[in-house]
Design a protein around this motif. Sequence first.
Motif, PDB file in Angstrom:
ATOM      1  N   GLU A 295     -12.298 -18.814   2.862  1.00  0.00           N
ATOM      2  CA  GLU A 295     -13.116 -17.557   2.781  1.00  0.00           C
ATOM      3  C   GLU A 295     -12.356 -16.387   3.395  1.00  0.00           C
ATOM      4  N   SER A 296     -11.588 -16.529   4.118  1.00  0.00           N
ATOM      5  CA  SER A 296     -11.105 -15.399   4.879  1.00  0.00           C
ATOM      6  C   SER A 296      -9.530 -15.200   4.685  1.00  0.00           C
ATOM      7  N   PHE A 297      -9.401 -15.882   3.655  1.00  0.00           N
ATOM      8  CA  PHE A 297      -7.768 -15.806   3.175  1.00  0.00           C
ATOM      9  C   PHE A 297      -7.289 -14.437   2.483  1.00  0.00           C
ATOM     10  N   ALA A 298      -8.375 -14.117   1.417  1.00  0.00           N
ATOM     11  CA  ALA A 298      -8.100 -13.046   0.643  1.00  0.00           C
ATOM     12  C   ALA A 298      -8.222 -11.832   1.482  1.00  0.00           C
ATOM     13  N   SER A 299      -7.347 -11.009   1.856  1.00  0.00           N
ATOM     14  CA  SER A 299      -7.487 -10.016   2.716  1.00  0.00           C
ATOM     15  C   SER A 299      -6.525  -8.911   2.283  1.00  0.00           C
ATOM     16  N   VAL A 300      -6.822  -7.657   2.972  1.00  0.00           N
ATOM     17  CA  VAL A 300      -6.097  -6.389   2.917  1.00  0.00           C
ATOM     18  C   VAL A 300      -5.816  -6.201   4.470  1.00  0.00           C
ATOM     19  N   ASP A 301      -4.608  -6.207   4.508  1.00  0.00           N
ATOM     20  CA  ASP A 301      -4.088  -6.130   6.089  1.00  0.00           C
ATOM     21  C   ASP A 301      -3.176  -4.725   6.253  1.00  0.00           C
ATOM     22  N   THR A 302      -3.383  -4.232   7.421  1.00  0.00           N
ATOM     23  CA  THR A 302      -2.885  -2.980   7.439  1.00  0.00           C
ATOM     24  C   THR A 302      -2.287  -2.835   9.138  1.00  0.00           C
ATOM     25  N   ALA A 303      -1.394  -1.744   8.912  1.00  0.00           N
ATOM     26  CA  ALA A 303      -0.769  -1.399  10.117  1.00  0.00           C
ATOM     27  C   ALA A 303      -0.419   0.173  10.038  1.00  0.00           C
ATOM     28  N   PRO A 304      -0.407   0.766  11.186  1.00  0.00           N
ATOM     29  CA  PRO A 304      -0.114   2.338  11.387  1.00  0.00           C
ATOM     30  C   PRO A 304       1.389   2.421  10.989  1.00  0.00           C
ATOM     31  N   ILE A 305       1.777   3.644  10.262  1.00  0.00           N
ATOM     32  CA  ILE A 305       3.065   3.646   9.753  1.00  0.00           C
ATOM     33  C   ILE A 305       3.033   5.259   9.537  1.00  0.00           C
ATOM     34  N   GLN A 306       4.400   5.966   9.834  1.00  0.00           N
ATOM     35  CA  GLN A 306       4.677   7.202   9.562  1.00  0.00           C
ATOM     36  C   GLN A 306       6.187   7.246   9.003  1.00  0.00           C
ATOM     37  N   THR A 307       6.422   8.431   8.261  1.00  0.00           N
ATOM     38  CA  THR A 307       7.531   8.517   7.589  1.00  0.00           C
ATOM     39  C   THR A 307       8.838   8.713   8.815  1.00  0.00           C
ATOM     40  N   ARG A 308      10.115   8.502   8.389  1.00  0.00           N
ATOM     41  CA  ARG A 308      11.013   8.656   9.270  1.00  0.00           C
ATOM     42  C   ARG A 308      12.074   9.411   8.465  1.00  0.00           C
ATOM     43  N   ASN A 309      12.507  10.456   8.659  1.00  0.00           N
ATOM     44  CA  ASN A 309      13.254  11.664   8.107  1.00  0.00           C
ATOM     45  C   ASN A 309      12.642  11.754   6.600  1.00  0.00           C
ATOM     46  N   GLY A 310      11.143  11.845   6.314  1.00  0.00           N
ATOM     47  CA  GLY A 310      10.745  12.049   5.241  1.00  0.00           C
ATOM     48  C   GLY A 310      10.613  11.054   4.288  1.00  0.00           C
ATOM     49  N   ALA A 311      10.719   9.951   4.551  1.00  0.00           N
ATOM     50  CA  ALA A 311      10.668   8.348   3.937  1.00  0.00           C
ATOM     51  C   ALA A 311      10.304   7.374   4.704  1.00  0.00           C
ATOM     52  N   TYR A 312       9.563   6.522   3.710  1.00  0.00           N
ATOM     53  CA  TYR A 312       9.133   5.249   4.303  1.00  0.00           C
ATOM     54  C   TYR A 312      10.157   4.353   4.119  1.00  0.00           C
ATOM     55  N   GLU A 313      10.660   3.621   5.088  1.00  0.00           N
ATOM     56  CA  GLU A 313      11.885   2.449   4.880  1.00  0.00           C
ATOM     57  C   GLU A 313      11.150   1.116   5.110  1.00  0.00           C
ATOM     58  N   LEU A 314      11.261   0.204   3.957  1.00  0.00           N
ATOM     59  CA  LEU A 314      10.861  -1.018   4.156  1.00  0.00           C
ATOM     60  C   LEU A 314      11.775  -2.097   3.741  1.00  0.00           C
ATOM     61  N   THR A 315      11.856  -2.999   4.699  1.00  0.00           N
ATOM     62  CA  THR A 315      12.783  -4.386   4.241  1.00  0.00           C
ATOM     63  C   THR A 315      11.684  -5.437   4.026  1.00  0.00           C
ATOM     64  N   ILE A 316      11.589  -6.197   3.028  1.00  0.00           N
ATOM     65  CA  ILE A 316      10.924  -7.113   2.795  1.00  0.00           C
ATOM     66  C   ILE A 316      11.467  -8.410   2.381  1.00  0.00           C
ATOM     67  N   PHE A 317      11.195  -9.579   3.124  1.00  0.00           N
ATOM     68  CA  PHE A 317      11.745 -10.985   2.862  1.00  0.00           C
ATOM     69  C   PHE A 317      10.633 -11.575   2.175  1.00  0.00           C
ATOM     70  N   VAL A 318      10.819 -12.197   0.739  1.00  0.00           N
ATOM     71  CA  VAL A 318       9.926 -12.835   0.060  1.00  0.00           C
ATOM     72  C   VAL A 318      10.385 -14.157  -0.212  1.00  0.00           C
ATOM     73  N   ASP A 319       9.279 -15.182  -0.024  1.00  0.00           N
ATOM     74  CA  ASP A 319       9.588 -16.488  -0.410  1.00  0.00           C
ATOM     75  C   ASP A 319       8.462 -17.241  -1.308  1.00  0.00           C
ATOM     76  N   ARG A 320       8.785 -18.319  -1.398  1.00  0.00           N
ATOM     77  CA  ARG A 320       7.769 -19.215  -2.158  1.00  0.00           C
ATOM     78  C   ARG A 320       6.534 -19.314  -1.819  1.00  0.00           C
ATOM     79  N   CYS A 321       6.149 -18.939  -0.355  1.00  0.00           N
ATOM     80  CA  CYS A 321       4.768 -18.940   0.119  1.00  0.00           C
ATOM     81  C   CYS A 321       4.469 -17.709   1.147  1.00  0.00           C
ATOM     82  N   SER A 322       5.393 -16.861   1.090  1.00  0.00           N
ATOM     83  CA  SER A 322       5.222 -15.871   2.315  1.00  0.00           C
ATOM     84  C   SER A 322       5.841 -14.331   1.780  1.00  0.00           C
ATOM     85  N   VAL A 323       5.483 -13.503   2.637  1.00  0.00           N
ATOM     86  CA  VAL A 323       6.351 -12.348   2.620  1.00  0.00           C
ATOM     87  C   VAL A 323       6.379 -12.054   4.149  1.00  0.00           C
TER      88      VAL A 323
END
Length: 502
Positions: free
Chosen positions: A430-458
């Motif tokens: 029952e607790s798995f379906a979630s919307v999880d958050t963290a604080p973030i601000q722009t750096r030099n006017g942009a949001y920079e993300l690196t995302i590693f996607v796998d068969r069961c994770s991000v």
Amino acid sequence: MTAVTATTADTFRPALHYAARNTWLNDPNGLIHHEGIYHLYYQNNPLDNVWGNMSWGHATSPDLLTWTEHPVAIACDETEDVFSGSVVFDRANTSGFGTGARAPLVAVYTSAFKEPSSRDGIQAQSLAYSLDGGYNWTKYAGNPVLDRGSANFRDPKVFRYDGDAGSYWVMVAVEANDFKVVLYKSNDLKSWELLSSFGPANATGGVWECPDLFPLPVDGDPDNLKWVLIVNLNPGGPNNGSAGQYFVGDFDGVKFTSVTTVTEGPQDPARLAEYQWLDWGRDYYAAVSFSDAPDNRRLMIGWMNNWEYANKIPTSPWRGPMSLVREVSLRTIEGNPRMVQHVAGDLTSLRGHGPSFSLEAVEIPDGQHVLTGAAGSAQRIDLSLVPGTAEEMGIVVRGNGVEGTRIGIRPAEGYIIVDRRESGQTDFHESFASVDTAPIQTRNGAYELTIFVDRCSVEVFAKEGEVTLTELIFPSRSSTGVSLYAVGGTAIANKLSVTQYA
């Protein structure tokens, strides 16, 4: 990655992360680089794929990416389960376990005593040693070597201290229910003397576990060393369930003093977002670092799961992957020392045969927009987002038009989100379906993300590794699409590149 590839019956076996072949695993422990090989020991049930029969599983890697599973290293028996701990290379043979010119590896682990032991219900610290480089282990006949008579004294991390206070072994362990880290010293790994304790402080919403203590230069300056104390806790994380926190300060060989403590004593729920979290996601726990990593690098790995639903995740025959190994460092951010993390190891060696995908300076209209040619089940995504009029903007991974994992930015709220409510299988708990958050601000006017996607994770790295979120997902095998999206307006994808790994 493991040597076993995904099959129809094993859709979720990771391509980039370690998972045991057909058993349960949880906390990493005993991490060490020795004779050119990285050794990953971990809590393992060798008889099933749910928690129980706790023993030390074992895997090795030459590069932190390709792992070979070995037989159980230190097994439970009729009197004890073998809980978490650490391994040190006893170069000077202070323990006396070495023979001739062969110095031993020594494992310091928690004996969780059970019937018929006379210590039934007690957790105490014990030793095992190896003379063949960490593959075969002998339990010390004089175990346990440190017994406080406590039912929740566990998870010893041991390192060699050489400083103004002298030269000796230091053990960092926890009294889990008291929210205390306890420090001991020893000359021979067998006899231990109490040094000091730390806590309660900051997050105390669950038991404290799996501590670590190590020095790091601030901004790469070897003349400005600070010590980092890791404390994992369950539950009580920033998005519920299991999590890890850290403190930065000083260690004089006796006492750790934090300079980043926000609250002492019981946790203040209103200040949870001010604490220093190793990871803001739901699935990065029990993280500890490798001993003796080359070039004094500080390398960490965590268990990619959450005790809220760990025994229920829909994988078979294995259950429970590890995170990617991360190199951690300290950087001065807004006047304070903060941890930053980046994936260790050269992932270019894992690139698949699929094409890479890239674009620049593309407007994202309101709605969701599939990127033809970007699909994949294991990939690295580098994304730079410039806010416009949209209330939310971001990327959907492992999607098929119906399901997908949404990784987005809400500029007005100052949050990054990972939304896995439609990520695939979610109804196993029952607790798995979630919307999880963290604080973030722009750096030099942009949001920079690196995302590693796998068969069961991000695994999401934002703000150049200052903010991370790690999440399990269980999408359909056919859900490989990648989309950009905006809600309530437009945004700009300044840059996007996709590297395929499988």
